[in-house]
Structures are given as C-alpha cells and as structure tokens.
Design a protein around this motif. Structure first.
Motif, mmCIF file in Angstrom:
data_model
loop_
_atom_site.group_PDB
_atom_site.id
_atom_site.type_symbol
_atom_site.label_atom_id
_atom_site.label_comp_id
_atom_site.label_asym_id
_atom_site.label_seq_id
_atom_site.Cartn_x
_atom_site.Cartn_y
_atom_site.Cartn_z
ATOM 1 N N SER A 501 0.867 -1.183 0.000
ATOM 2 C CA SER A 501 0.000 0.000 0.000
ATOM 3 C C SER A 501 0.902 1.231 0.000
ATOM 4 O O SER A 501 1.089 1.895 1.018
ATOM 5 C CB SER A 501 -0.909 -0.010 1.234
ATOM 6 O OG SER A 501 -1.725 -1.158 1.247
ATOM 7 N N VAL A 502 1.480 1.517 -1.164
ATOM 8 C CA VAL A 502 2.479 2.574 -1.275
ATOM 9 C C VAL A 502 1.846 3.823 -1.891
ATOM 10 O O VAL A 502 1.310 3.767 -2.997
ATOM 11 C CB VAL A 502 3.665 2.114 -2.144
ATOM 12 C CG1 VAL A 502 4.721 3.200 -2.208
ATOM 13 C CG2 VAL A 502 4.262 0.825 -1.583
ATOM 14 N N PRO A 503 1.888 4.958 -1.194
ATOM 15 C CA PRO A 503 1.315 6.187 -1.757
ATOM 16 C C PRO A 503 2.137 6.700 -2.934
ATOM 17 O O PRO A 503 3.350 6.471 -3.004
ATOM 18 C CB PRO A 503 1.370 7.171 -0.579
ATOM 19 C CG PRO A 503 2.463 6.653 0.294
ATOM 20 C CD PRO A 503 2.434 5.161 0.155
ATOM 21 N N SER A 504 1.478 7.399 -3.853
ATOM 22 C CA SER A 504 2.146 7.912 -5.055
ATOM 23 C C SER A 504 2.503 9.380 -4.868
ATOM 24 O O SER A 504 1.877 10.278 -5.436
ATOM 25 C CB SER A 504 1.252 7.715 -6.281
ATOM 26 O OG SER A 504 0.977 6.341 -6.490
ATOM 27 N N VAL A 505 3.515 9.625 -4.072
ATOM 28 C CA VAL A 505 4.000 10.987 -3.841
ATOM 29 C C VAL A 505 5.228 11.198 -4.710
ATOM 30 O O VAL A 505 6.148 10.369 -4.702
ATOM 31 C CB VAL A 505 4.349 11.205 -2.347
ATOM 32 C CG1 VAL A 505 4.935 12.590 -2.133
ATOM 33 C CG2 VAL A 505 3.116 10.993 -1.477
ATOM 34 N N PRO A 506 5.292 12.272 -5.468
ATOM 35 C CA PRO A 506 6.465 12.504 -6.324
ATOM 36 C C PRO A 506 7.767 12.485 -5.521
ATOM 37 O O PRO A 506 7.878 13.109 -4.471
ATOM 38 C CB PRO A 506 6.199 13.899 -6.904
ATOM 39 C CG PRO A 506 4.711 14.033 -6.892
ATOM 40 C CD PRO A 506 4.252 13.306 -5.655
ATOM 41 N N GLY A 507 8.730 11.751 -6.038
ATOM 42 C CA GLY A 507 10.008 11.639 -5.341
ATOM 43 C C GLY A 507 9.970 10.739 -4.126
ATOM 44 O O GLY A 507 10.952 10.665 -3.383
ATOM 45 N N GLY A 508 8.867 10.063 -3.902
ATOM 46 C CA GLY A 508 8.736 9.151 -2.765
ATOM 47 C C GLY A 508 8.092 9.798 -1.567
ATOM 48 O O GLY A 508 7.134 9.288 -1.011
ATOM 49 N N GLY A 509 8.618 10.941 -1.130
ATOM 50 C CA GLY A 509 8.003 11.680 -0.036
ATOM 51 C C GLY A 509 8.569 11.421 1.337
ATOM 52 O O GLY A 509 8.261 12.143 2.280
ATOM 53 N N HIS A 510 9.398 10.400 1.515
ATOM 54 C CA HIS A 510 10.029 10.141 2.819
ATOM 55 C C HIS A 510 11.180 11.137 2.995
ATOM 56 O O HIS A 510 12.154 11.113 2.237
ATOM 57 C CB HIS A 510 10.536 8.707 2.873
ATOM 58 C CG HIS A 510 11.274 8.355 4.139
ATOM 59 N ND1 HIS A 510 11.931 7.158 4.304
ATOM 60 C CD2 HIS A 510 11.457 9.042 5.308
ATOM 61 C CE1 HIS A 510 12.496 7.115 5.499
ATOM 62 N NE2 HIS A 510 12.221 8.252 6.126
ATOM 63 N N VAL A 511 11.058 12.026 3.989
ATOM 64 C CA VAL A 511 12.066 13.073 4.172
ATOM 65 C C VAL A 511 12.500 13.157 5.630
ATOM 66 O O VAL A 511 11.852 12.608 6.527
ATOM 67 C CB VAL A 511 11.540 14.455 3.724
ATOM 68 C CG1 VAL A 511 11.198 14.447 2.252
ATOM 69 C CG2 VAL A 511 10.342 14.884 4.561
ATOM 70 N N LEU A 512 13.593 13.848 5.858
ATOM 71 C CA LEU A 512 14.084 14.181 7.191
ATOM 72 C C LEU A 512 14.042 15.702 7.360
ATOM 73 O O LEU A 512 14.452 16.436 6.461
ATOM 74 C CB LEU A 512 15.522 13.712 7.401
ATOM 75 C CG LEU A 512 15.888 12.267 7.051
ATOM 76 C CD1 LEU A 512 17.348 12.012 7.400
ATOM 77 C CD2 LEU A 512 14.988 11.285 7.755
ATOM 78 N N ILE A 513 13.542 16.148 8.504
ATOM 79 C CA ILE A 513 13.639 17.561 8.881
ATOM 80 C C ILE A 513 14.777 17.659 9.883
ATOM 81 O O ILE A 513 14.731 17.034 10.953
ATOM 82 C CB ILE A 513 12.330 18.074 9.489
ATOM 83 C CG1 ILE A 513 11.152 17.860 8.530
ATOM 84 C CG2 ILE A 513 12.451 19.553 9.841
ATOM 85 C CD1 ILE A 513 9.807 18.252 9.122
ATOM 86 N N VAL A 514 15.816 18.443 9.549
ATOM 87 C CA VAL A 514 17.048 18.459 10.346
ATOM 88 C C VAL A 514 17.381 19.885 10.765
ATOM 89 O O VAL A 514 17.521 20.764 9.903
ATOM 90 C CB VAL A 514 18.237 17.888 9.539
ATOM 91 C CG1 VAL A 514 19.463 17.747 10.441
ATOM 92 C CG2 VAL A 514 17.875 16.557 8.896
ATOM 93 N N PRO A 515 17.500 20.171 12.075
ATOM 94 C CA PRO A 515 17.980 21.499 12.496
ATOM 95 C C PRO A 515 19.388 21.744 11.960
ATOM 96 O O PRO A 515 20.228 20.835 11.977
ATOM 97 C CB PRO A 515 17.977 21.421 14.022
ATOM 98 C CG PRO A 515 17.023 20.311 14.357
ATOM 99 C CD PRO A 515 17.151 19.327 13.224
ATOM 100 N N ILE A 516 19.637 22.948 11.482
ATOM 101 C CA ILE A 516 20.962 23.257 10.937
ATOM 102 C C ILE A 516 22.019 23.234 12.038
ATOM 103 O O ILE A 516 23.125 22.719 11.854
ATOM 104 C CB ILE A 516 20.935 24.625 10.235
ATOM 105 C CG1 ILE A 516 20.017 24.550 8.996
ATOM 106 C CG2 ILE A 516 22.343 25.065 9.837
ATOM 107 C CD1 ILE A 516 19.809 25.884 8.299
ATOM 108 N N THR A 517 21.692 23.767 13.219
ATOM 109 C CA THR A 517 22.623 23.737 14.358
ATOM 110 C C THR A 517 22.641 22.347 14.969
ATOM 111 O O THR A 517 21.608 21.681 15.066
ATOM 112 C CB THR A 517 22.205 24.767 15.421
ATOM 113 O OG1 THR A 517 22.063 26.041 14.814
ATOM 114 C CG2 THR A 517 23.242 24.848 16.528
ATOM 115 N N HIS A 518 23.814 21.919 15.406
ATOM 116 C CA HIS A 518 23.995 20.556 15.904
ATOM 117 C C HIS A 518 23.499 20.434 17.355
ATOM 118 O O HIS A 518 24.076 21.011 18.273
ATOM 119 C CB HIS A 518 25.472 20.166 15.834
ATOM 120 C CG HIS A 518 25.769 18.755 16.267
ATOM 121 N ND1 HIS A 518 26.035 17.746 15.374
ATOM 122 C CD2 HIS A 518 25.829 18.193 17.497
ATOM 123 C CE1 HIS A 518 26.255 16.625 16.043
ATOM 124 N NE2 HIS A 518 26.146 16.881 17.343
#
Length: 687
Positions: A501-518
């Motif tokens: 049951s795989v959604p059809s999102v362009p580019g897949g859609g699985h992403v990471l949101i990452v703070p720029i500061t460590h």
C-alpha cells in the motif's frame, strides 16, 4: 569448615513458581518433611511471574507479604530472574539489602555467583536471549529488563574467578548476604549453574527421549560459552526454550576430558505455576532432588557414569561407531532419594554397524530407522512460522543466517541492528573500525565516556563535506529538509511491490527535517534558542502534510532522541501513509509491535512531556495530532530502526526495512529530488 567440605549437601531445585508463592512453599514443606531435610532450596526460572505496576501491589499481595516477612520460605533458598522483569517492590528491596529479600530468601544478581557456607559455588544467569539485542547495550541490563547482554555474561565469567561467601561463615544463616566477601579462586569452575535460557546444541549426542520433537528449540551460544568456561557439575534451566510451556528433560551426564574428567549433569525443569502440557494433559515435573559434595582442588577425579556421553558443547571429532569406552564406575554424586542409579532410567545407546541405529530404532522426528535423532536432516529445519530475527526471513535459524557474519562498510564485522558508531554516527561499522575515530582500538570493556562528535564529522551537519547534499530538497533559516539514503518509499522499483500500500508521492516523499545547528535531540535544544527551530519544524511538518494530502496520503513522523549516543544530530523522519489507514490503526501498529519488543508507548501531551533534554525518548506524531512517546531507559537497548520497522509493515513492504538494501544510484536520487522539489514548491512554507 574442613568437615563440611566432605559432607554431601542435600539440595531441592524447583522450576518456575510463576507467582504461586504460598502454594509452592506448602509443597516444598511437604517434600522436605517426607524426603528431607534439605540444606538448600534453589528456584530457577520465574519466581514472581509477570510484574505489575508498583501501585497494584496491595498488602494482601503475596509479593508484599513475602517482603514483609509474613510469608516465609521453609528452607533457606536462592531465587533468580526468569523471562520477565522483576516486580518494582522486589527491585527496591534488592537495592536496599543487596539480595536478602526476607528471612531465608535471597535474590541472586542477574549474573550472580555465591559460595555457600557449605563450600558450594552457585552461579546464576537470569533473563532471556535476543540475538539482535545481545551486543547492543552499553552496560549490563538490570532487573527492569527481561534480557541479558554480552556485558552480563562477561561479568559472570569475570566474577567466577573470585569467590564470595556469607560473612557469617555459618551454614545455618545467610542473613548477611549483602555483605558477601570476595576472595581468590583457583579457577572459573562452579558446582551449580541455574539459567533461564538453554545452551546451544545441548541435545547433541543424547538419546534421552525429548518431551517434544522441537524441544528445546534454538539455544543461545553465549550460554553454551558460559558453560564451557564454568563447567558446572549441575546445570538447571527452567525457561521455555521455544516451547509453549517449560518442560522436564534430564540429559545423560557429559564429560570434560581435559579437566580431570569433570562431569556435567543437565536438567530442564517444568513450571510449578504454569499450565499443564496440552499433549500429555498433565503438568511437567517441576522439582529435582539431589545431593552433592563440595570438591577441593585435590579431590580425585570422579568415576565416569556408565551412561555418560560425549560433550555436546565441544568439538570432540569422535565417530559415532568408534566412541571411546567409558569407565564403568559409580556416579559422581549419589542421589539421596534413589541411591546410585541411572537417573534418567534410560538404557545406554546401542550402536549398530558402521554407526547406524540398532534394529528396531526409529527417529522420533521423521520415524526413519537409518539415522539417530541427532542426525535427522529435519532437525536442522525451523518449524513452520519461524522467522530469523536477523534478516526476517523464514527457512533457517539465526545461527545459519547468511547475513549473520556480513562485513561492514570499512572491512570489519557488521554491527547488529541498533548499533551506532560513536565517532561518526554510522550503523555500518563498529567504533574500533571507524576511520574517523582518533582514539586507539577499543575493547568492549573500555572505560570512560564515548567520544563526542564534532560538527565536521556529523553525517547531518552542513559543514561536513561528506554530507549527501544532492539529497537536500529545501533549506530554511533554522532547518533543512532532505531525502534520506535508502528511503522507505520505492520510487524506481514500484513494480516490485504489487501487494504493498504505497502512496504515489512525487520523489517518494520520505524526508528528514534536520535542524541546521547541531543538537543531539530536539528536547536538548536550549530553551532560549529552541522556539525558532521548533516553529520552523512545525511549518515544514504542516507543509508536508498538505503536500501528502494532495496525493491521497497523510503524514506520520517519528524521532529517536538518544542522549547517550554522544554525537547524534536531532532529526525527524516524515513518511507519507495512505489516507485509508486511520490514526488509530497506525497507533495500534506502533503499540502492538512495541509491546512485542518490550517497548511501552503511551499517549502524552508533547508540550509537557519533552520539557527536559536529559532523557532519551522515541516519539511518534500521528496524523490527527496525537503523540506516542517511549522513554528510553539506561541499560535497556532500543533499536533505532523501530519506527521504520513499523512503517514498512503498515505499508506491506517488509523488504524495505533495511535502508542499506534500498540505497539507489546518485542519478536515481537526483531524479527523486527533482520530482519532489517540483511538486513540493507550491506547498513550501514561507520562511
């Protein structure tokens, strides 16, 4: 003390009580009156049964009555941890006393060793074995965890070189167990070992009839190694060993030829408080009575029992038709109840010509008369429904898994699931194989805190030249969004998952949101700096939710906030899920899988739950705005791929569990990035 060294000690060993404390004490009283008196009572397996919340233990609970002294053991006894965490009141009492829970009742450590006033060395390995978790933990697990680790076993082997005795020095009282003294020991050998887990290969060379064709299931090699090191004269196990219930089985004695003919007797005990055997309709035998005399270093070698077999835990290279003859002498320890008899009641093996079974013999697994049961080809096949815990595939045991000894990305051994290199954050090699590590080779026993990672070594910091910048799809003021390597959603291989049951999102859609500061986790960001980072993260999450909705999907996100990793970089994984899956169904999938793995997830108000940065956590954000949180505990491993494990199961694409097997070429990654950026541009938040 010299006289006690030569006097046999009468011992009654009992299987799992499973919380039936008063009833089993009454049974022990009756056995002691009829066949005693016993010197020591040993409980193997689960004494208390499954634990409850601390508030659920009332004054009339048998656990509380035991700890308060109103319920007493009739004989001085030792208990251990079985397959469950111990009750909170018991752990609290153990912490206060060091082991003496009540008069006549002593709790052995998870990897415990004591020398009784009679001179007997008794070792204990509590808990259960999990191949994936065994080497992950950074320290031995305590009683709050059902598992033992490599550190647990190493601690016991190390302690076996020392000798602990009750400080009173008397055989009639152990009230000062918390003050046990240590002294040098000439070797690692113990007289008695109790464990909740079976050693690997224990049924080899044995003709003793097993209670079940699949008994005892898959054993644990670390337990076998512990037996090889300590060479116990008696080894008792009360765990289920892959069975529905603990079962009784007594093996023929086996010998240690290179250690003065030392002999080990192995016994699996049924549970007193467990259910009856569904096939036999009656309970398994749950107790074993024997006598054993302490041995001094100069004690003569015991006579080899007539029914002794080759050692199942060492490679002897013997031929079945040319087995060396055994001395026909008395048994090592005389059973106080039955005298000098064959304890199994079984005839010695009669070998036919050229090592084949004698006439009339039939293998109990396949009923063939051409081979012994230990040589049956079906014995090496897992039972139906068995799935290897390493590769999640059927058809082979963990010990035969083709991926078990894979090589890591730097040439060393590949770590088990959940391991993270403390130098670079990689999951594909150990610290000692890391090219970024500046310290010398470290052993598992290395002391001191792990090396903290500098931003230029972090896989998520923009300043790291090794960062896969070609996967970044959006950069804000405080955060950036990137496709991960080996994302969950298949983009160029959709045809390989017709049942998913795989959604059809362009580019897949699985992403990471990452703070720029460590920062290690979102919760560890200082309060005076966190608001703009959190605000931008929320904007990205809302934008992604709207983007997914336009493609008939919804978002599920999770964060693994590991404080102990000393170098992790905070990030949130966001994955599109079909809208046909309700938030309750998604939540139940996480809760159910977590329960199976010992991971408790609760709904919590995220605004108050993560108020401090000094606690590790796993957080799930559901499509309806609710949150599930699991608080990581010291000494209890947590697989960092748990979130991915649940998601791939929800989507019906279990083959996408290992991200390393989903890595694409750079050209394919760039195609996904372009497709995602083009479709996401109208949803990208105004920052």
């Amino acid at each position: 003390m010299a006289s006690s060294q030569s006097s046999p000690v009468k011992i009654l060993t009992v299987g799992a009580a499973v919380g039936s404390i008063r009833d089993i004490f009454n049974k022990v009283k009756a056995i002691n009156a009829k066949h005693g008196k016993f010197d020591i009572l040993l409980f193997s397996g689960d004494f208390f049964g499954p634990p409850k919340e601390a508030a659920e233990y009332s004054d009339d609970d048998e656990v509380i009555q035991l700890l308060s002294g109103s319920l007493q053991s009739p004989i001085e006894c030792f208990i251990m941890q079985g397959e469950h965490p111990l009750p909170p009141p018991v752990i609290e009492k153990f912490a206060a006393t060091g082991g003496a829970l009540a008069q006549n009742l002593f709790l052995l450590q998870k990897s415990g060793l004591v020398t009784t006033a009679h001179g007997l060395r008794i070792a204990c390995l509590g808990g259960i074995f999990d191949e994936n978790l065994y080497s992950v933990a950074e320290s031995p697990h305590g009683f709050t965890s059902p598992y033992f680790t490599s550190h647990t076993v190493e601690k016991l082997i190390s302690n076996s070189m020392s000798q602990s005795t009750p400080s009173s020095g008397k055989g009639t009282s152990y009230t000062s167990l918390a003050q046990i003294k240590a002294s040098a020991s000439p070797n690692e050998f113990v007289d008695i070992l109790i464990s909740n887990t079976f050693p690997n290969n224990i049924t080899a060379h044995s003709t003793a009839s097993c209670p079940s064709p699949s008994f005892p299931g898959e054993g644990a090699e670390p337990v076998a190694e512990l037996v090889r090191r300590t060479k116990p004269r008696y080894h008792f196990v009360a765990g289920r060993g892959g069975q529905k219930i603990p079962m009784f089985w007594e093996r023929e004695p086996y010998t240690w030829d290179k250690d003065n003919g030392r002999i080990t007797r192995f016994v699996s005990l049924g549970a007193f408080g467990g259910p009856p055997d569904p096939t036999a309709g009656k309970k398994q035998r749950w107790f074993y009575a024997f006598s054993i005399a302490p041995q001094a270093p100069n004690t003569p070698a015991p006579a080899t029992p007539p029914n002794a077999t080759a050692n199942p835990l060492v490679q002897l290279g013997f031929h079945r038709g040319m087995k060396r003859p055994f001395d026909q002498g008395e048994t090592e320890a005389e059973n106080f109840r039955w005298g000098k008899v064959n304890p199994t009641g079984k005839r010695n093996r009669i070998v036919g010509q050229e090592g084949k079974p004698p006439p009339g013999y039939k293998c109990k697994i396949c009923e063939s008369s051409e081979h012994f049961i230990n040589d049956c080809p079906d014995r090496a096949k897992p039972k139906e429904g068995y799935v290897c815990r390493i590769c999640n595939e059927a058809g082979h045991f963990v010990r035969d898994c083709p991926t078990k000894n894979q090589v890591g990305d730097t040439g060393g051994r590949k770590p088990k699931e959940g391991y993270v290199c403390r130098a670079c954050g990689s999951e594909a090699h150990y610290l000692q194989d890391c090219p970024s590590a500046t310290q010398p080779q470290h052993s598992r026993r290395a002391k001191g805190p792990p090396k903290e990672i500098a931003p230029d070594e972090c896989w998520f910091c923009l300043s790291n030249p090794k960062l896969a910048k070609h996967l970044i799809v959006s950069i804000g003021n405080e955060c950036y969004v990137t496709l991960p390597k080996g994302q969950i959603i298949p983009t160029h291989t959709q045809a390989d998952y017709p049942d998913g049951s795989v959604p059809s999102v362009p580019g897949g859609g699985h992403v990471l949101i990452v703070p720029i500061t460590h920062y290690p986790t979102y919760a560890s960001i200082p309060t005076d700096l966190s608001e703009p980072i959190l605000e931008e993260t929320r904007k990205y999450e809302a934008a992604l939710g709207a983007f997914y909705s336009a493609h008939n999907a919804q978002s599920v996100s999770f964060e693994v906030g590991r404080i102990s990793a000393k170098g992790g970089h905070a990030h949130i994984q966001v994955i599109p899920i079909p809208r046909s899956l309700s938030p309750d169904a998604i939540a139940n999938a996480f809760i159910s899988e977590g329960s199976r793995l010992g991971i408790d997830l609760d709904y919590e108000d995220i605004s108050t739950a993560l108020h401090t940065g000094d606690r590790g956590y796993f957080k799930v954000s559901l499509p309806d705005g609710r949150h599930l949180i699991h608080w990581l505990r010291d000494g209890v491993p947590f697989g960092i791929q748990f979130g991915r494990q649940v998601i791939v199961s929800l989507l019906g694409i279990p083959d996408r569990f290992d991200w390393k097997q989903c890595v694409q070429s750079e050209d394919e990654d760039r195609a996904d990035v372009q497709a995602f950026k083009a479709a996401f541009s109208s949803f990208e938040p105004n920052l």
